[in-house]
Scaffold this motif. Structure first.
Motif, mmCIF file in Angstrom:
data_model
loop_
_atom_site.group_PDB
_atom_site.id
_atom_site.type_symbol
_atom_site.label_atom_id
_atom_site.label_comp_id
_atom_site.label_asym_id
_atom_site.label_seq_id
_atom_site.Cartn_x
_atom_site.Cartn_y
_atom_site.Cartn_z
ATOM 1 N N ALA A 73 -5.081 -1.908 -62.958
ATOM 2 C CA ALA A 73 -4.091 -2.613 -63.774
ATOM 3 C C ALA A 73 -3.873 -4.037 -63.269
ATOM 4 C CB ALA A 73 -2.773 -1.843 -63.785
ATOM 5 N N ASN B 225 1.821 -1.150 -69.093
ATOM 6 C CA ASN B 225 1.530 -1.843 -70.346
ATOM 7 C C ASN B 225 0.159 -2.509 -70.306
ATOM 8 O OD1 ASN B 225 3.963 -1.187 -71.548
ATOM 9 N ND2 ASN B 225 5.007 -2.944 -70.670
ATOM 10 N N THR B 226 -0.759 -1.928 -69.571
ATOM 11 C CA THR B 226 -2.120 -2.452 -69.472
ATOM 12 C C THR B 226 -3.076 -1.445 -70.089
ATOM 13 O OG1 THR B 226 -2.401 -1.433 -67.305
ATOM 14 C CG2 THR B 226 -1.635 -3.720 -67.345
ATOM 15 N N THR B 227 -4.283 -1.925 -70.401
ATOM 16 C CA THR B 227 -5.311 -1.015 -70.912
ATOM 17 C C THR B 227 -5.755 -0.075 -69.804
ATOM 18 O OG1 THR B 227 -6.048 -2.748 -72.414
ATOM 19 C CG2 THR B 227 -7.550 -0.910 -72.065
ATOM 20 N N SER B 228 -5.944 -0.619 -68.612
ATOM 21 C CA SER B 228 -6.361 0.178 -67.453
ATOM 22 C C SER B 228 -5.155 0.926 -66.901
ATOM 23 C CB SER B 228 -6.940 -0.730 -66.370
ATOM 24 O OG SER B 228 -8.072 -1.398 -66.842
ATOM 25 N N LYS B 229 -5.234 2.227 -66.903
ATOM 26 C CA LYS B 229 -4.131 3.046 -66.398
ATOM 27 C C LYS B 229 -4.600 4.025 -65.322
ATOM 28 C CE LYS B 229 -1.672 2.905 -70.820
ATOM 29 N NZ LYS B 229 -0.963 1.703 -70.545
ATOM 30 N N SER B 230 -5.867 3.855 -64.864
ATOM 31 C CA SER B 230 -6.421 4.787 -63.888
ATOM 32 C C SER B 230 -5.853 4.564 -62.486
ATOM 33 C CB SER B 230 -7.944 4.689 -63.858
ATOM 34 O OG SER B 230 -8.329 3.369 -63.497
ATOM 35 N N GLU C 208 -6.762 -6.203 -64.196
ATOM 36 C CA GLU C 208 -6.688 -6.562 -65.613
ATOM 37 C C GLU C 208 -5.741 -7.744 -65.808
ATOM 38 O OE1 GLU C 208 -5.087 -4.690 -69.809
ATOM 39 O OE2 GLU C 208 -5.917 -3.312 -68.316
#
Length: 162
Positions: A42, A32-37, A45
């Motif tokens: 995550a 549920n974060t913008t960063s998913k790499s 973030e």
């Protein structure tokens, strides 16, 4: 338990943990974060959001007692290390501060010194190169609790993780 056995068990334990981490790592797309790499991205973030909200970014310094939620200051760590050094040295004079038992023996006369020098001559040297047979090397490693120095720990690890 020899060092060889402990390292083998460590390699097997690490491999088991890696298997578990791979199994529970989950799908990064479900975060549920913008960063998913990556999980690191995550987590960073989330940390940035917590800092923006006024949350502490690290463990508090607490020199009074050790706990999971705090850490010692560098001054406290240095002090604890100095205390430990003094305990290990046990009051030996500076000339013999790592060899207190030898200091006591040297005071007993020439026979004690001769016996000590003979015993030291039969020991493994850290300062000089020595030519040891394979059997002597194996015995020295066994005496030190290392075990068989020819153990292929990469093979142990590879076998354990598969």
């Amino acid at each position: 338990m020899s060092l060889q056995t402990r390292i083998t068990e460590l390699a097997q334990g690490i491999a088991a943990d890696i298997k578990s981490l791979k199994a529970v790592g989950g799908n990064l797309a479900a975060l549920n974060t913008t960063s998913k790499s990556s999980l690191v991205a995550a987590i960073n973030e989330v940390l940035q959001l917590a800092q923006a909200a006024g949350s502490s970014s690290g463990a508090a310094i607490n020199d009074a007692e050790a706990s999971a939620g705090s850490t010692f200051s560098s001054t406290k760590v240095t002090s604890l290390l100095a205390d430990l050094k003094n305990q290990i040295l046990g009051g030996a004079s500076s000339a013999y501060d790592t060899l207190q038992e030898i200091e006591a023996e040297l005071g007993n006369g020439k026979t004690a010194l001769a016996n000590l020098l003979t015993a030291v001559g039969n020991r493994l040297s850290f300062a000089d190169a020595q030519s040891l047979t394979a059997a002597q090397q194996l015995q020295a490693c066994a005496n030190l609790g290392i075990g068989d120095p020819t153990t292929d720990f990469l093979a142990v690890y590879t076998t354990s993780k598969s």
